[in-house]
Write a protein that holds these residues in place. Structure first.
Motif, PDB file in Angstrom:
ATOM      1  N   GLU A  53       0.835  -1.201   0.000  1.00 31.80           N
ATOM      2  CA  GLU A  53       0.000   0.000   0.000  1.00 31.80           C
ATOM      3  C   GLU A  53       0.872   1.255   0.000  1.00 31.80           C
ATOM      4  N   PRO A  54       0.671   2.172  -0.948  1.00 26.98           N
ATOM      5  CA  PRO A  54       1.333   3.474  -0.853  1.00 26.98           C
ATOM      6  C   PRO A  54       0.821   4.233   0.364  1.00 26.98           C
ATOM      7  N   VAL A  55       1.648   5.107   0.883  1.00 25.58           N
ATOM      8  CA  VAL A  55       1.302   5.875   2.084  1.00 25.58           C
ATOM      9  C   VAL A  55       0.950   7.301   1.683  1.00 25.58           C
ATOM     10  N   VAL A  56      -0.221   7.751   2.094  1.00 25.17           N
ATOM     11  CA  VAL A  56      -0.663   9.128   1.868  1.00 25.17           C
ATOM     12  C   VAL A  56      -0.537   9.886   3.185  1.00 25.17           C
ATOM     13  N   LEU A  57       0.233  10.968   3.167  1.00 19.17           N
ATOM     14  CA  LEU A  57       0.449  11.807   4.352  1.00 19.17           C
ATOM     15  C   LEU A  57      -0.509  12.995   4.313  1.00 19.17           C
ATOM     16  N   VAL A  58      -1.177  13.228   5.442  1.00 17.84           N
ATOM     17  CA  VAL A  58      -2.186  14.294   5.513  1.00 17.84           C
ATOM     18  C   VAL A  58      -1.815  15.231   6.661  1.00 17.84           C
ATOM     19  N   ASN A  59      -1.455  16.469   6.325  1.00 12.21           N
ATOM     20  CA  ASN A  59      -0.976  17.410   7.338  1.00 12.21           C
ATOM     21  C   ASN A  59      -2.121  17.996   8.157  1.00 12.21           C
ATOM     22  N   GLY A  60      -1.758  18.772   9.164  1.00  7.80           N
ATOM     23  CA  GLY A  60      -2.740  19.362  10.071  1.00  7.80           C
ATOM     24  C   GLY A  60      -3.137  20.769   9.673  1.00  7.80           C
ATOM     25  N   LEU A  62      -3.343  24.679   9.374  1.00  7.69           N
ATOM     26  CA  LEU A  62      -2.307  25.712   9.238  1.00  7.69           C
ATOM     27  C   LEU A  62      -0.929  25.108   8.985  1.00  7.69           C
ATOM     28  N   LYS A  63      -0.911  23.969   8.318  1.00 10.62           N
ATOM     29  CA  LYS A  63       0.346  23.318   7.961  1.00 10.62           C
ATOM     30  C   LYS A  63       0.375  23.087   6.459  1.00 10.62           C
ATOM     31  N   HIS A  64       1.585  22.952   5.915  1.00 14.05           N
ATOM     32  CA  HIS A  64       1.718  22.475   4.544  1.00 14.05           C
ATOM     33  C   HIS A  64       2.568  21.214   4.566  1.00 14.05           C
ATOM     34  N   MET A  65       2.474  20.464   3.478  1.00 15.84           N
ATOM     35  CA  MET A  65       3.033  19.116   3.465  1.00 15.84           C
ATOM     36  C   MET A  65       4.544  19.098   3.676  1.00 15.84           C
ATOM     37  N   TRP A  66       5.261  20.076   3.139  1.00 14.26           N
ATOM     38  CA  TRP A  66       6.721  20.023   3.199  1.00 14.26           C
ATOM     39  C   TRP A  66       7.202  20.078   4.642  1.00 14.26           C
ATOM     40  N   GLU A  67       6.729  21.056   5.395  1.00  7.66           N
ATOM     41  CA  GLU A  67       7.199  21.192   6.777  1.00  7.66           C
ATOM     42  C   GLU A  67       6.658  20.081   7.669  1.00  7.66           C
ATOM     43  N   ASN A  68       5.389  19.741   7.486  1.00  9.24           N
ATOM     44  CA  ASN A  68       4.757  18.768   8.376  1.00  9.24           C
ATOM     45  C   ASN A  68       5.449  17.402   8.308  1.00  9.24           C
ATOM     46  N   TRP A  69       5.905  17.025   7.108  1.00 10.52           N
ATOM     47  CA  TRP A  69       6.412  15.667   6.898  1.00 10.52           C
ATOM     48  C   TRP A  69       7.886  15.642   6.529  1.00 10.52           C
ATOM     49  N   GLY A  80      10.964   1.639   2.303  1.00 10.53           N
ATOM     50  CA  GLY A  80      10.477   0.898   1.154  1.00 10.53           C
ATOM     51  C   GLY A  80       9.089   1.262   0.666  1.00 10.53           C
ATOM     52  N   TYR A  81       8.483   2.294   1.262  1.00  7.82           N
ATOM     53  CA  TYR A  81       7.126   2.672   0.883  1.00  7.82           C
ATOM     54  C   TYR A  81       7.121   3.720  -0.231  1.00  7.82           C
ATOM     55  N   CYS A  82       6.134   3.633  -1.114  1.00  8.92           N
ATOM     56  CA  CYS A  82       5.810   4.746  -2.001  1.00  8.92           C
ATOM     57  C   CYS A  82       5.041   5.769  -1.161  1.00  8.92           C
ATOM     58  N   VAL A  83       5.516   7.001  -1.132  1.00 11.79           N
ATOM     59  CA  VAL A  83       4.974   8.011  -0.240  1.00 11.79           C
ATOM     60  C   VAL A  83       4.412   9.172  -1.058  1.00 11.79           C
ATOM     61  N   PHE A  84       3.251   9.658  -0.650  1.00 11.82           N
ATOM     62  CA  PHE A  84       2.593  10.766  -1.335  1.00 11.82           C
ATOM     63  C   PHE A  84       2.053  11.759  -0.310  1.00 11.82           C
ATOM     64  N   ALA A  85       2.064  13.032  -0.685  1.00  8.29           N
ATOM     65  CA  ALA A  85       1.566  14.084   0.195  1.00  8.29           C
ATOM     66  C   ALA A  85       0.927  15.174  -0.646  1.00  8.29           C
ATOM     67  N   PHE A  86       0.047  15.946  -0.042  1.00  8.60           N
ATOM     68  CA  PHE A  86      -0.632  17.019  -0.767  1.00  8.60           C
ATOM     69  C   PHE A  86      -1.060  18.094   0.214  1.00  8.60           C
ATOM     70  N   ASN A  87      -1.251  19.301  -0.312  1.00  5.40           N
ATOM     71  CA  ASN A  87      -1.845  20.384   0.464  1.00  5.40           C
ATOM     72  C   ASN A  87      -3.338  20.441   0.170  1.00  5.40           C
ATOM     73  N   VAL A 122      -1.466   8.284   6.880  1.00 12.09           N
ATOM     74  CA  VAL A 122      -0.857   8.755   8.119  1.00 12.09           C
ATOM     75  C   VAL A 122      -1.148  10.240   8.205  1.00 12.09           C
ATOM     76  N   GLY A 123      -1.836  10.661   9.259  1.00 12.11           N
ATOM     77  CA  GLY A 123      -2.237  12.058   9.372  1.00 12.11           C
ATOM     78  C   GLY A 123      -1.876  12.657  10.709  1.00 12.11           C
ATOM     79  N   HIS A 124      -1.644  13.959  10.706  1.00  9.35           N
ATOM     80  CA  HIS A 124      -1.286  14.713  11.919  1.00  9.35           C
ATOM     81  C   HIS A 124      -2.416  15.655  12.288  1.00  9.35           C
TER      82      HIS A 124
END
Length: 274
Positions: A53-60, A62-69, A80-87, A122-124
């Motif tokens: 399963e690819p991992v989708v990161l979800v920030n909190g 007043l956050k953006h993906m770069w700093e949060n993760w 070894g994971y395929c990792v994805f993030a978005f604002n 995975v979310g913050h």
């Protein structure tokens, strides 16, 4: 960094962390706001059999993906994971239902690119709670294998600053009040509908999601694990804002993603040393 230095750094930023949920702190600098964190958004990445399963990161909020993760994303990639993030949602201030629809569309894009039938999320903070709306109301139950919330606002926060920000420019802050219509609907019936496995990681020093126990989810042990960092690492000093950068949190996340079911409640991470 030695533990005493970590403690000084974390307590020095406590006020900023408390305001980051409400939007009363200044947003992060624009530079980097649209950049994915290191290790994320390689759209040619294909999951392997050990990390299906690819991992989708979800920030909190007043956050953006770069700093949060910035810290966790490359760790997941190296594992070894395929990792994805978005604002999403104008730095996460939009109504949570609208942001959940953005998550639905992003997950669809990730599944299409990778060929995976499901993703791990995975979310913050808000990013640990908002995906539950996608799971429960927007068709995500059969598309998410693991949902890992880091200090999630699952039952809202009694932080009084959330209400003040909500009435001005942050609908998501109003949605994160304990008595909000959204949370009443989200938490009615089953808090953890069948489909994903749910892991909640929180800290007793959370000064944003108040009380910290409001992060916890109810549900059967075979698909729900609630973790308080200090139960396994009593000296862990991390609070809300910087918790995604905690190396102990990273170990819990990897444990949850790397096994059938949620995180092992008996897992013993390597704790920070003096």
């Amino acid at each position: 960094m030695r533990l005493r230095a970590i403690v000084r750094s974390l307590f020095a930023t406590a006020a900023v962390a408390a305001l980051s949920l409400t939007g009363l702190a200044a947003p992060a600098a624009a530079s980097g706001a649209d950049l994915p964190p290191p290790g994320a958004n390689n759209w040619a990445c294909k999951p392997d059999s050990a990390h299906p399963e690819p991992v989708v990161l979800v920030n909190g909020t007043l956050k953006h993906m770069w700093e949060n993760w910035l810290t966790l994303s490359p760790k997941l990639n190296r594992a070894g994971y395929c990792v994805f993030a978005f604002n999403y949602g104008t730095l996460g201030t939009a109504p949570i239902a609208d942001s959940a629809a953005e998550l639905r569309d992003f997950v669809a894009a990730v599944r299409s690119a990778t060929g995976a039938s499901k993703v791990d999320i995975v979310g913050h903070s808000q990013g640990g709670m908002m995906p539950r709306y996608y799971v429960k109301f927007l068709g995500g139950a059969d598309k998410v294998d693991d949902l890992v919330g880091i200090v999630p606002s699952n039952h809202g926060t009694a932080n009084p600053l959330a209400l003040a920000a909500g009435w001005t420019f942050c609908p998501a802050c109003l949605d994160q009040r304990p008595d909000s219509d959204l949370l009443r609907r989200l938490n009615s019936g089953s808090e953890t509908p069948p489909g994903p496995d749910y892991t909640v990681i929180t800290t007793r020093y959370d000064e944003v999601v108040i009380p910290y126990t409001s992060a916890y989810l109810s549900g059967p042990a075979e698909r729900v694990t609630n973790v308080k960092l200090q139960d396994r690492c009593p000296l862990d000093p991390f609070m809300h804002d910087q918790s995604p950068k905690d190396p102990v949190v990273a170990q819990w996340v990897l444990n949850a993603l790397g096994r059938q079911g949620p995180a092992d409640p008996d897992f013993q991470p390597h704790c920070l040393s003096l």
